[in-house]
Design a protein around this motif. Structure first.
Motif, PDB file in Angstrom:
ATOM      1  N   ASN A   1       2.989  -1.585  -2.850  1.00  0.00           N
ATOM      2  CA  ASN A   1       2.111  -2.542  -2.306  1.00  0.00           C
ATOM      3  C   ASN A   1       1.332  -1.612  -1.154  1.00  0.00           C
ATOM      4  N   ILE A   2       0.623  -2.095  -0.257  1.00  0.00           N
ATOM      5  CA  ILE A   2      -0.079  -1.505   0.796  1.00  0.00           C
ATOM      6  C   ILE A   2       0.434  -0.677   1.816  1.00  0.00           C
ATOM      7  N   VAL A   3      -0.059   0.487   1.983  1.00  0.00           N
ATOM      8  CA  VAL A   3       0.518   1.369   2.867  1.00  0.00           C
ATOM      9  C   VAL A   3      -0.143   1.274   4.302  1.00  0.00           C
ATOM     10  N   LYS A   4       0.294   1.118   5.321  1.00  0.00           N
ATOM     11  CA  LYS A   4      -0.218   0.599   6.770  1.00  0.00           C
ATOM     12  C   LYS A   4      -0.120   1.874   7.656  1.00  0.00           C
ATOM     13  N   ARG A   5       0.520   2.632   7.652  1.00  0.00           N
ATOM     14  CA  ARG A   5       0.887   3.721   8.624  1.00  0.00           C
ATOM     15  C   ARG A   5       1.440   5.178   8.114  1.00  0.00           C
ATOM     16  N   LEU A   6       0.838   6.298   8.627  1.00  0.00           N
ATOM     17  CA  LEU A   6       1.386   7.407   8.423  1.00  0.00           C
ATOM     18  C   LEU A   6       1.659   8.272   9.669  1.00  0.00           C
ATOM     19  N   ALA A   7       2.874   9.044   9.868  1.00  0.00           N
ATOM     20  CA  ALA A   7       3.434   9.627  10.765  1.00  0.00           C
ATOM     21  C   ALA A   7       4.069  10.835  10.441  1.00  0.00           C
ATOM     22  N   SER A   8       4.055  11.904  11.103  1.00  0.00           N
ATOM     23  CA  SER A   8       4.648  13.217  10.805  1.00  0.00           C
ATOM     24  C   SER A   8       5.752  13.558  12.102  1.00  0.00           C
ATOM     25  N   VAL A   9       6.826  14.338  11.668  1.00  0.00           N
ATOM     26  CA  VAL A   9       7.716  15.085  12.675  1.00  0.00           C
ATOM     27  C   VAL A   9       7.744  16.475  12.338  1.00  0.00           C
ATOM     28  N   GLY A  10       7.125  16.960  13.046  1.00  0.00           N
ATOM     29  CA  GLY A  10       7.296  18.527  12.812  1.00  0.00           C
ATOM     30  C   GLY A  10       6.873  18.776  11.471  1.00  0.00           C
ATOM     31  N   ASP A  11       7.615  20.030  11.258  1.00  0.00           N
ATOM     32  CA  ASP A  11       7.200  20.227   9.705  1.00  0.00           C
ATOM     33  C   ASP A  11       8.277  19.835   8.871  1.00  0.00           C
ATOM     34  N   GLU A  12       9.239  18.766   9.355  1.00  0.00           N
ATOM     35  CA  GLU A  12      10.285  18.499   8.738  1.00  0.00           C
ATOM     36  C   GLU A  12       9.968  17.264   7.838  1.00  0.00           C
ATOM     37  N   TYR A  13       9.290  16.277   8.280  1.00  0.00           N
ATOM     38  CA  TYR A  13       9.366  14.728   7.544  1.00  0.00           C
ATOM     39  C   TYR A  13       7.867  14.413   8.063  1.00  0.00           C
ATOM     40  N   LEU A  14       7.540  13.552   6.643  1.00  0.00           N
ATOM     41  CA  LEU A  14       6.102  12.791   6.692  1.00  0.00           C
ATOM     42  C   LEU A  14       6.818  11.381   6.379  1.00  0.00           C
ATOM     43  N   TYR A  15       6.429  10.376   7.481  1.00  0.00           N
ATOM     44  CA  TYR A  15       6.878   9.015   7.282  1.00  0.00           C
ATOM     45  C   TYR A  15       5.657   8.270   6.942  1.00  0.00           C
ATOM     46  N   VAL A  16       6.053   7.296   6.224  1.00  0.00           N
ATOM     47  CA  VAL A  16       4.898   6.238   5.671  1.00  0.00           C
ATOM     48  C   VAL A  16       5.523   4.742   6.071  1.00  0.00           C
ATOM     49  N   ALA A  17       4.810   3.778   6.207  1.00  0.00           N
ATOM     50  CA  ALA A  17       5.184   2.699   6.640  1.00  0.00           C
ATOM     51  C   ALA A  17       4.186   1.617   6.107  1.00  0.00           C
ATOM     52  N   GLY A  18       4.639   0.196   5.697  1.00  0.00           N
ATOM     53  CA  GLY A  18       3.596  -0.968   5.257  1.00  0.00           C
ATOM     54  C   GLY A  18       4.267  -2.021   4.804  1.00  0.00           C
ATOM     55  N   LYS A  19       3.567  -2.498   3.766  1.00  0.00           N
ATOM     56  CA  LYS A  19       4.035  -3.801   3.169  1.00  0.00           C
ATOM     57  C   LYS A  19       4.806  -3.454   2.019  1.00  0.00           C
ATOM     58  N   PHE A  20       4.943  -2.245   1.412  1.00  0.00           N
ATOM     59  CA  PHE A  20       5.549  -1.907   0.263  1.00  0.00           C
ATOM     60  C   PHE A  20       7.277  -2.052   0.290  1.00  0.00           C
ATOM     61  N   THR A  21       7.959  -2.039  -0.657  1.00  0.00           N
ATOM     62  CA  THR A  21       9.323  -2.022  -0.741  1.00  0.00           C
ATOM     63  C   THR A  21       9.949  -0.737  -1.722  1.00  0.00           C
ATOM     64  N   ALA A  22       8.725   0.130  -2.434  1.00  0.00           N
ATOM     65  CA  ALA A  22       9.360   1.130  -3.246  1.00  0.00           C
ATOM     66  C   ALA A  22       8.245   2.282  -3.337  1.00  0.00           C
ATOM     67  N   VAL A  23       8.361   3.211  -3.569  1.00  0.00           N
ATOM     68  CA  VAL A  23       7.605   4.253  -3.883  1.00  0.00           C
ATOM     69  C   VAL A  23       8.060   5.215  -5.116  1.00  0.00           C
ATOM     70  N   ASN A  24       6.964   5.399  -5.962  1.00  0.00           N
ATOM     71  CA  ASN A  24       7.461   5.781  -7.302  1.00  0.00           C
ATOM     72  C   ASN A  24       8.542   5.219  -7.881  1.00  0.00           C
ATOM     73  N   GLN A  25       8.479   3.808  -7.984  1.00  0.00           N
ATOM     74  CA  GLN A  25       9.657   2.976  -8.513  1.00  0.00           C
ATOM     75  C   GLN A  25      10.897   3.247  -7.934  1.00  0.00           C
TER      76      GLN A  25
END
Length: 748
Positions: free
Chosen positions: A593-617
């Motif tokens: 489903n729809i992605v609403k927001r992206l954010a990063s934490v240093g070089d460690e992590y990329l965060y994704v948030a939105g209306k979805f419940t799954a990524v790549n199944q």
């Protein structure tokens, strides 16, 4: 989504062609579950930000219950998420979730079951799309339901707007292009022996009604099966034809409805727009009902007699005359009306016995207050200040901080702003124009101190400034201005130690955001089309901007950009994309489903948030975290859409359409203290790459500002801050799966 942009064709006419490659299906192995994101939710927030909801639909069901639908999470402090029913004594819920709030548009009864239609997808967490039936214990779907859009301008979501029944056949009208497994443009039917489409409409339908033999449809359409049949149509003997309407009044397609095998229309007298009339169609003719009404109405209902209503009044047809009903309550607004033989129910805003109410019952003599509703708050932005949650509660700038027991207002300003949380110690307040939070010095950039007050890292002035992140620094691109009294005319980088650098890079389009990635400057711009959004990418080469690449995405999207590990990531619709070293955009992940927001934490992590419940199944909930190798979801996720997100290595701040964080009530906002987990592919942190043009660097002492409540700056910004950091780990390729490919063409 597909890449389509050719740099030499910027002025060309863009035509779009949708191709569904449904036969391309590659079997994909089930991914093992990855370790979740652990942490502790702040349990003190609760429902502290609840705001009044609203009721917009009432219906008497086949079980004689009153069904109440609308934009609310709680009704009388009972969690209903947009749908509850009243049996005369008790309220009942129906298993809906926060993403279902305000998605029900219509009710009907079919084969003694309650039918609902609307804009919902995966109603109650199940595969029920657009139309569903209540079997007494849970909702069931009609096959795959309705999907797609048939809105000529592409401005409204896929949804069922109205439902009617003729004999054993259920008819749907709305904005969709498919029903279950068949193509169906705006009108379809379901019956025990099968399903079908009723012609091809060139635009959406609003109303479905019947005379018992004839089907009537009203909508925004002009053609059916390439035959001109504008706005009003009837289906008889297997054919569509124009529906004759009352000749003396002006009727909007949405000013029609069906009741008890009759069709009703209302409008204004063409010769005198101040006079309003109601007509009924039966036995193949229109008949005027009663005298003229003093104002336009919103609806007609039958409750042991005909009632008409608008947002302030109710009338009853008595002896062929419309008589105003005197209801003993203070009425601010009326949004819906339904009734039985002995009760009239009204939704809206009322005062009964000096108490507010949103649902009342009138028995002809006295009024009883039945309910009030509440909703998650409208949050415009979210950030964190030294581990404390800060929100912008709507308007331009209305900042509040949670202190563990209550919300403390920090600032209220007419200036539009955005928060940029870089790490646990640094959160900035940015704007496209200079402003003052304390009626003192002006700057387009301020920084939160540990107490929540705003201080000046630098005094930057200019107009139409766009802000982006470059690692722990910020990039400002705008028209000519000053920074700490020194003139600037190109892109400026402002560092955490309050030093700044000016670079020989500038874009004169104030709708462009500039990013520094892999020792290269990129300018990104969004173009809105009727059915899609286009992302254009320019690269700075040889002291000029050159067209590089572009992609086209669906129109139901909130495009986000973030730099992570020295790569630019882009979210569009339900996909995550990366700008590679060749300047091309490639997809690296697919969400459900729809992605609403992206954010990063240093070089460690990329965060994704939105209306979805799954990524790549892989099930993650509406927040997913990527370390370049694996995706993780929250161990205790929030139970709805995330609209805004800020994140540091220690804290995750969320705002959106949810009621709980894990099992903890947390209406609309939530704060997770994150348990540290090293990435599966730990990389050596790197500094922001050195920029190639380096004029004067000026260190600026911090000017502490005393907080104030109500400054008066009025300029509105056009900035979109985003996040960044750096490294070289390669992304995991997106797993094979079934694709729907949106192909774009550029034609000269």
């Amino acid at each position: 989504m597909s890449k389509f942009w050719q740099p030499s064709r910027f002025g060309a006419l863009l035509l779009t062609l949708v191709a569904v490659l449904s036969s391309l299906a590659i079997t994909r192995a089930q991914q093992p579950a990855n370790p979740p994101i652990n942490g502790v939710w702040d349990s003190t927030i609760g429902n502290s930000l609840q705001t009044p909801g609203s009721i917009n639909k009432l219906y008497i069901g086949p079980d004689q219950r009153l069904y109440v639908a609308g934009n609310f999470a709680y009704l009388n402090n009972q969690l209903g998420n947009g749908l509850v029913s009243w049996d005369g004594t008790n309220w009942h819920t129906h298993g809906l979730q926060p993403n279902d709030i305000n998605s029900i548009k219509t009710f009907e009864t079919y084969q003694n079951q309650l039918i609902i239609g609307g804009s919902f997808q995966n109603l109650a967490g199940r595969a029920i799309n657009g139309v569903g039936r209540w079997d007494g214990s849970q909702f069931q779907g009609f096959g795959a339901g309705t999907q797609g859009s048939n809105d000529y301008w592409g401005n409204t979501p896929s949804q069922v707007n109205d439902i009617t029944v003729i004999s054993d056949t259920l008819y749907l009208a709305g904005n969709f292009s498919q029903f279950d497994t068949i193509a169906a443009n705006s009108v379809a039917y379901w019956k025990p022996t099968g399903i079908g489409a009723l012609g091809s409409f060139d635009n959406k339908a609003f109303v479905a009604a019947s005379t018992g033999q004839q089907l009537f449809v009203a909508g925004a359409f002009q053609y059916i099966n390439n035959v001109e049949i504008p706005f009003f149509a009837r289906f008889t003997n297997g054919h569509w034809s124009s529906m004759p309407m009352p000749s003396s009044i002006g009727v909007n397609p949405q000013w029609t409805t069906g009741l008890n095998n009759a069709i009703y229309a209302w409008g204004y007298l063409l010769s005198n727009p101040k006079q309003h009339y109601v007509y009924r169609y039966s036995n193949n003719q229109w008949t005027q009902l009663g005298n003229d009404l003093p104002s336009l109405i919103d609806g007609i209902i039958d409750a042991n007699g005909l009632y008409a209503y608008n947002n302030r009044n109710v009338w009853k047809l008595v002896n062929s005359q419309w008589q105003q009903v005197q209801i003993p309550a203070s009425i601010t607004s009326i949004t819906a009306v339904a009734g039985t033989s002995n009760q009239l129910y009204l939704a809206g805003q009322f005062v009964v016995n000096n108490q507010p109410s949103q649902l009342i019952a009138w028995d002809g003599t006295s009024v009883t207050s039945l309910a009030t509703t509440t909703l998650p708050p409208a949050i415009a932005d979210i950030g964190g200040v030294h581990g404390k949650l800060v929100i912008n509660r709507g308007g331009n700038t209305n900042l509040h901080q949670w202190n563990g027991s209550s919300w403390q207002q920090l600032y209220s300003m007419v200036q539009g702003t955005r928060m940029v949380t870089v790490d646990s110690q640094h959160t900035y307040l940015t704007s496209g124009y200079p402003f003052s939070p304390n009626n003192g010095s002006l700057s387009a950039l301020w920084e939160f101190s540990s107490t929540g007050t705003l201080t000046n890292p630098v005094a930057i002035n200019g107009t139409a400034i766009t802000w982006t992140r470059s690692g722990t620094s910020l990039l400002a691109n705008g028209s000519t201005g000053t920074i700490n009294g020194q003139a600037y005319s190109t892109t400026v980088q402002i560092n955490q130690d309050h030093s700044w650098q000016q670079f020989n890079v500038r874009h004169y389009d104030n709708q462009v955001s500039i990013y520094f990635v892999n020792n290269q400057y990129y300018a990104l711009k969004l173009l809105s089309e009727p059915y899609s959004t286009i992302i254009l990418v320019n690269v700075w080469r040889n002291n000029s901007w050159q067209e590089s690449d572009g992609i086209q995405i669906g129109n139901e999207t909130d495009v986000q950009f973030v730099v992570w590990r020295d790569r630019l990531y882009i979210s569009g619709s339900s996909g995550l994309y990366q700008l590679n070293d060749d300047g091309n955009i490639v997809q690296i992940a697919q969400f459900n489903n729809i992605v609403k927001r992206l954010a990063s934490v240093g070089d460690e992590y990329l965060y994704v948030a939105g209306k979805f419940t799954a990524v790549n199944q892989q099930t993650t909930g509406s927040v997913a975290r990527w370390d370049g190798m694996i995706w993780q979801g929250l161990a205790a996720p929030v139970n709805g859409t995330v609209e805004h997100m800020a994140v540091t290595s220690d804290d995750l701040y969320l705002a959106g359409n949810f009621t709980h964080a894990g099992s903890i009530p947390s209406l609309g906002v939530a704060h997770l203290s994150v348990e540290y987990q090293p990435p599966s592919n730990t990389v050596t942190p790197s500094n922001t790459p050195t920029n190639t043009a380096t004029p004067t660097i000026t260190n600026t002492p911090t000017n502490t500002a005393v907080p104030s409540n109500t400054p008066t700056n009025t300029a509105v910004p056009s900035n979109t801050p985003t996040n960044i950091p750096t490294s070289t780990a390669e992304p995991t390729p997106m797993p094979s799966q079934t694709y729907r490919v949106f192909i774009g063409y550029v034609v000269k």
